[in-house]
Design an enzyme around this catalytic site. Structure first.
Site, PDB file in Angstrom:
ATOM      1  N   ASP A  13     118.798 -20.181  38.033  1.00 22.89           N
ATOM      2  CA  ASP A  13     117.932 -19.002  37.356  1.00 22.89           C
ATOM      3  C   ASP A  13     116.921 -19.677  36.504  1.00 22.89           C
ATOM      4  O   ASP A  13     116.187 -19.006  35.335  1.00 22.89           O
ATOM      5  CB  ASP A  13     118.911 -18.308  36.440  1.00 22.89           C
ATOM      6  CG  ASP A  13     119.992 -17.698  37.217  1.00 22.89           C
ATOM      7  OD1 ASP A  13     119.590 -17.253  38.286  1.00 22.89           O
ATOM      8  OD2 ASP A  13     121.160 -17.453  36.590  1.00 22.89           O
ATOM      9  N   LYS A  16     112.625 -19.767  40.052  1.00 22.93           N
ATOM     10  CA  LYS A  16     112.317 -20.455  41.051  1.00 22.93           C
ATOM     11  C   LYS A  16     111.566 -19.432  42.057  1.00 22.93           C
ATOM     12  O   LYS A  16     110.517 -19.800  42.636  1.00 22.93           O
ATOM     13  CB  LYS A  16     113.442 -21.090  41.914  1.00 22.93           C
ATOM     14  CG  LYS A  16     114.153 -22.134  41.384  1.00 22.93           C
ATOM     15  CD  LYS A  16     115.591 -22.585  42.008  1.00 22.93           C
ATOM     16  CE  LYS A  16     116.535 -21.449  42.151  1.00 22.93           C
ATOM     17  NZ  LYS A  16     117.258 -21.144  40.757  1.00 22.93           N
ATOM     18  N   GLY A  40     119.649 -15.341  43.051  1.00 18.04           N
ATOM     19  CA  GLY A  40     118.964 -13.845  42.708  1.00 18.04           C
ATOM     20  C   GLY A  40     117.595 -14.336  42.363  1.00 18.04           C
ATOM     21  O   GLY A  40     117.440 -15.022  41.096  1.00 18.04           O
ATOM     22  N   HIS A  41     116.511 -14.312  43.038  1.00 21.85           N
ATOM     23  CA  HIS A  41     115.269 -14.691  42.798  1.00 21.85           C
ATOM     24  C   HIS A  41     114.425 -13.713  42.453  1.00 21.85           C
ATOM     25  O   HIS A  41     114.087 -12.623  43.232  1.00 21.85           O
ATOM     26  CB  HIS A  41     114.663 -15.739  43.859  1.00 21.85           C
ATOM     27  CG  HIS A  41     115.467 -16.934  44.064  1.00 21.85           C
ATOM     28  ND1 HIS A  41     115.150 -17.680  45.084  1.00 21.85           N
ATOM     29  CD2 HIS A  41     116.653 -17.412  43.559  1.00 21.85           C
ATOM     30  CE1 HIS A  41     116.009 -18.948  45.063  1.00 21.85           C
ATOM     31  NE2 HIS A  41     117.015 -18.450  44.032  1.00 21.85           N
ATOM     32  N   GLN A 230     120.187 -21.710  43.390  1.00 27.73           N
ATOM     33  CA  GLN A 230     120.888 -22.579  42.400  1.00 27.73           C
ATOM     34  C   GLN A 230     120.053 -23.659  41.680  1.00 27.73           C
ATOM     35  O   GLN A 230     118.959 -23.473  41.665  1.00 27.73           O
ATOM     36  CB  GLN A 230     122.309 -23.075  42.840  1.00 27.73           C
ATOM     37  CG  GLN A 230     123.363 -21.750  43.439  1.00 27.73           C
ATOM     38  CD  GLN A 230     122.816 -21.189  44.829  1.00 27.73           C
ATOM     39  OE1 GLN A 230     122.964 -21.887  45.738  1.00 27.73           O
ATOM     40  NE2 GLN A 230     122.636 -20.097  44.977  1.00 27.73           N
TER      41      GLN A 230
HETATM   42  P1  GDP Z   1     115.447 -18.058  39.994  1.00 24.00           P
HETATM   43  O1  GDP Z   1     116.838 -17.734  40.323  1.00 24.00           O
HETATM   44  O2  GDP Z   1     115.417 -19.372  39.649  1.00 24.00           O
HETATM   45  O3  GDP Z   1     114.511 -17.409  40.838  1.00 24.00           O
HETATM   46  O4  GDP Z   1     115.384 -17.141  38.456  1.00 24.00           O
HETATM   47  P2  GDP Z   1     115.964 -15.570  38.205  1.00 24.00           P
HETATM   48  O5  GDP Z   1     114.992 -14.644  38.707  1.00 24.00           O
HETATM   49  O6  GDP Z   1     117.402 -15.257  38.511  1.00 24.00           O
HETATM   50  O7  GDP Z   1     115.794 -15.686  36.619  1.00 24.00           O
HETATM   51  C1  GDP Z   1     114.539 -15.890  35.951  1.00 24.00           C
HETATM   52  C2  GDP Z   1     114.245 -14.664  35.060  1.00 24.00           C
HETATM   53  O8  GDP Z   1     113.191 -14.970  34.150  1.00 24.00           O
HETATM   54  C3  GDP Z   1     113.727 -13.567  35.963  1.00 24.00           C
HETATM   55  O9  GDP Z   1     114.273 -12.507  35.173  1.00 24.00           O
HETATM   56  C4  GDP Z   1     112.354 -13.679  35.906  1.00 24.00           C
HETATM   57  O10 GDP Z   1     111.417 -12.217  36.054  1.00 24.00           O
HETATM   58  C5  GDP Z   1     111.963 -14.126  34.519  1.00 24.00           C
HETATM   59  N1  GDP Z   1     110.954 -14.981  34.220  1.00 24.00           N
HETATM   60  C6  GDP Z   1     110.427 -15.950  34.981  1.00 24.00           C
HETATM   61  N2  GDP Z   1     109.506 -16.753  34.187  1.00 24.00           N
HETATM   62  C7  GDP Z   1     109.395 -16.288  33.203  1.00 24.00           C
HETATM   63  C8  GDP Z   1     108.683 -16.581  32.091  1.00 24.00           C
HETATM   64  O11 GDP Z   1     107.924 -17.553  31.970  1.00 24.00           O
HETATM   65  N3  GDP Z   1     108.971 -16.010  31.052  1.00 24.00           N
HETATM   66  C9  GDP Z   1     109.856 -14.803  30.775  1.00 24.00           C
HETATM   67  N4  GDP Z   1     109.927 -14.202  29.715  1.00 24.00           N
HETATM   68  N5  GDP Z   1     110.445 -14.585  31.615  1.00 24.00           N
HETATM   69  C10 GDP Z   1     110.230 -15.342  33.037  1.00 24.00           C
HETATM   70  P1  IMO Z   2     119.782 -18.861  41.757  1.00 22.40           P
HETATM   71  O1  IMO Z   2     119.308 -19.547  43.279  1.00 22.40           O
HETATM   72  C1  IMO Z   2     122.939 -19.417  38.490  1.00 22.40           C
HETATM   73  C2  IMO Z   2     126.949 -20.094  39.749  1.00 22.40           C
HETATM   74  C3  IMO Z   2     127.968 -19.237  39.597  1.00 22.40           C
HETATM   75  C4  IMO Z   2     129.233 -19.729  39.297  1.00 22.40           C
HETATM   76  C5  IMO Z   2     128.991 -21.006  40.277  1.00 22.40           C
HETATM   77  C6  IMO Z   2     129.746 -20.765  41.688  1.00 22.40           C
HETATM   78  O2  IMO Z   2     119.518 -17.403  41.459  1.00 22.40           O
HETATM   79  O3  IMO Z   2     119.652 -19.746  40.779  1.00 22.40           O
HETATM   80  P2  IMO Z   2     129.116 -19.111  43.761  1.00 22.40           P
HETATM   81  O4  IMO Z   2     129.091 -17.752  44.082  1.00 22.40           O
HETATM   82  O5  IMO Z   2     128.198 -20.273  44.488  1.00 22.40           O
HETATM   83  O6  IMO Z   2     130.532 -19.599  44.289  1.00 22.40           O
HETATM   84  O7  IMO Z   2     129.246 -19.681  42.076  1.00 22.40           O
HETATM   85  O8  IMO Z   2     127.682 -21.309  40.508  1.00 22.40           O
HETATM   86  N1  IMO Z   2     125.910 -19.600  40.481  1.00 22.40           N
HETATM   87  C7  IMO Z   2     124.457 -19.262  40.010  1.00 22.40           C
HETATM   88  N2  IMO Z   2     124.137 -19.543  38.879  1.00 22.40           N
HETATM   89  N3  IMO Z   2     121.809 -18.920  39.583  1.00 22.40           N
HETATM   90  C8  IMO Z   2     122.358 -18.883  40.747  1.00 22.40           C
HETATM   91  O9  IMO Z   2     121.466 -18.915  41.766  1.00 22.40           O
HETATM   92  C9  IMO Z   2     123.692 -18.972  41.071  1.00 22.40           C
HETATM   93  N4  IMO Z   2     124.352 -19.195  42.319  1.00 22.40           N
HETATM   94  C10 IMO Z   2     125.720 -19.570  42.008  1.00 22.40           C
HETATM   95  O10 IMO Z   2     127.816 -18.186  38.666  1.00 22.40           O
HETATM   96  O11 IMO Z   2     129.224 -20.340  38.119  1.00 22.40           O
HETATM   97 MG    MG Z   3     118.636 -16.375  39.819  1.00 26.54          MG
END
Ligand code: GDP
Ligand code: IMO
Ligand code: MG
Length: 429
Positions: A13, A16, A40-41, A230
């Protein structure tokens, strides 16, 4: 040409999805190499928000091809939910989406197994997203899995039934009937029917030998970017085992997950938040259980993109970041969510871990050891809103100092700084 890589250096998270979307105009192909719908991207532009789980984050740029590589595991039901959301938004994702024939399938009973296994772990549960990730990779490495290429086999439904029967047997053995109650009372039969509908639709997608396609594309001078899911601290080998995911999230995973030689790995971008988060169980040395942690969670909207769970929050962890940089061979850093630290007058950064008075030299084998405590350096916050900051030169001096401090500590440049969730809120230094 070589494959550039963007991957997470923390516990997932990091942002990416946003950065891959921002970088996509510089590439012809974006390829996911591991993980599955546990990811979840989030991508935000033009006032719209999309969350992708299986589809690469380059899908919003129609001239760029998006490859789901052999190392990814696919739940076709979830994949088509994503596709349908994009279609509803007026897009044609099937046009620029390619799926590896060798990618493994998450079948409905993998999800039941995940829930049953997790439930039986009791207090030591991993906090899995319960998308069937562990059981599907287990079947892959146990040589029992079903692959995308199998869906056109005459015997596909027999292969499916055999695997399903084996799974139900294991689930019974674990003490459950079907374990559906562990998945919010999932109606298994309805889910299975929809899963099969999705399999029929999967046959209409462009199914390819992605390893050949990608290598030929490189030969032809195409620019390819690999998108991690991840983060490094969730890597099955180097993360805080067993509180990890079931794939190699590091650069090495790109080679196996796309069929790319190590010689063909190009620039490696490592992405991290200006602080840390973790969702699910497992050690997290800089976690804040107080109002400061809550301030980060609310300010950063730190709730899981896949499960909606509140993310645990804490200060930036340099020992973990340095370990991740080493494992991945990072060339360039991308720092996300600087804006979330705007309201802080002081910001802590963990410089070392201490155990019983001694500073640890290497990265610990057992991070869960409660005697491991973070050592902090306090830095001055910038106490300013970054909304009007359109170029890096307009950054407050204290933010520049924060960045320079990290750069000096880890020995790499932070070339990109994100100051908001929108595509446009991205500064190049
Ligand atoms: P990923 O899994 O690495 O793609 O990241 P996620 O989408 O799960 O989580 C990143 C969260 O931070 C999302 O809700 C994005 O919309 C948000 N986000 C990304 N970059 C920024 C930033 O620079 N500032 C803020 N406030 N939110 C951001
Ligand atoms: P993105 O790509 C954050 C965590 C889960 C749990 C552990 C194992 O959005 O960054 P799994 O479902 O793989 O068996 O879970 O890994 N986890 C993540 N945490 N971002 C993710 O993906 C994750 N994918 C799995 O919360 O702790
Ligand atoms: Mg994510």
């Amino acid at each position: 040409m070589k494959v550039d890589v963007i991957l997470g250096l923390q516990w997932g998270d990091e942002g990416k999805g946003k950065i891959v979307d921002v970088f996509t105009p510089h590439y012809d192909i974006i390829a996911r190499f591991q993980g599955g719908p546990n990811a979840g991207h989030t991508i935000i532009f033009g006032g719209k928000k999309f969350v992708l789980h299986t589809i690469p984050s380059g899908i919003f740029h129609h001239q760029t091809l998006n490859v789901i590589g052999n190392g990814v595991i696919i739940d076709p039901f979830i994949l088509f939910k994503e596709i349908d959301k994009l279609i509803d938004a007026g897009m044609r994702p099937e046009k620029n989406l390619l799926v590896s024939r060798r990618a493994h399938l998450i079948i409905p009973t993998h999800r039941l197994m995940d829930a049953a296994l997790e439930s039986n772990k009791g207090v030591s549960k991993i906090g899995s997203t319960l998308k069937g990730i562990g059981p599907t990779y287990t079947d892959k490495y146990g040589r029992n899995g079903l692959r995308v290429g199998n869906i056109t086999d005459q015997t596909f439904s027999q292969q499916y039934q055999k695997l399903k029967t084996e799974h139900l047997e294991v689930i019974r053995h674990l003490g459950f009937d079907r374990a559906s109650h562990l998945l919010d009372g999932l109606d298994f039969d309805a889910y299975e029917a929809k899963w099969f509908e999705s399999i029929s639709r999967l046959k209409e997608l462009q199914i390819i030998d992605s390893e050949v396609f990608l290598n030929k594309s490189l030969d032809q001078g195409k620019r390819v970017l690999a998108e991690g899911a991840q983060g490094t601290m969730l890597d099955v080998d180097f993360g805080s085992y067993p509180f990890v995911t079931s794939s190699n999230t590091i650069t090495a995973g790109v080679c196996a997950g796309l069929g790319i030689s190590p010689h063909r790995i190009g620039k490696i971008y490592g992405i991290f938040k200006a602080y840390c988060t973790r969702v699910g169980s497992g050690p997290f040395p800089t976690e804040l259980h107080d109002s400061t942690g809550e301030k980060l969670r609310i300010g950063g909207n730190e709730f899981g993109s896949t499960t909606g769970r509140p993310r645990r929050c804490g200060w930036l962890d340099l020992p973990a970041l340095k370990y991740s940089i080493m494992l991945n061979g990072v060339d360039s850093l991308i720092m996300m969510k600087a804006d979330v630290l705007n309201p802080f007058t002081t910001i802590n950064i963990c410089t070392d871990y201490r155990k019983e008075g001694e500073i640890l030299s290497g990265y610990p084998f057992e991070l869960s050891d409660e005697r491991i405590q973070p050592v902090y350096k306090e830095l001055k916050g910038w106490s300013a809103n970054l909304d009007d900051c359109k170029v890096a030169a307009e950054m407050p001096a204290d933010l520049s100092d924060y960045i320079k401090y990290i750069e000096t500590e880890v020995g790499l440049p932070i070339d990109t700084v994100s100051i908001g969730p929108d595509r446009l809120q991205t500064l190049q230094r």
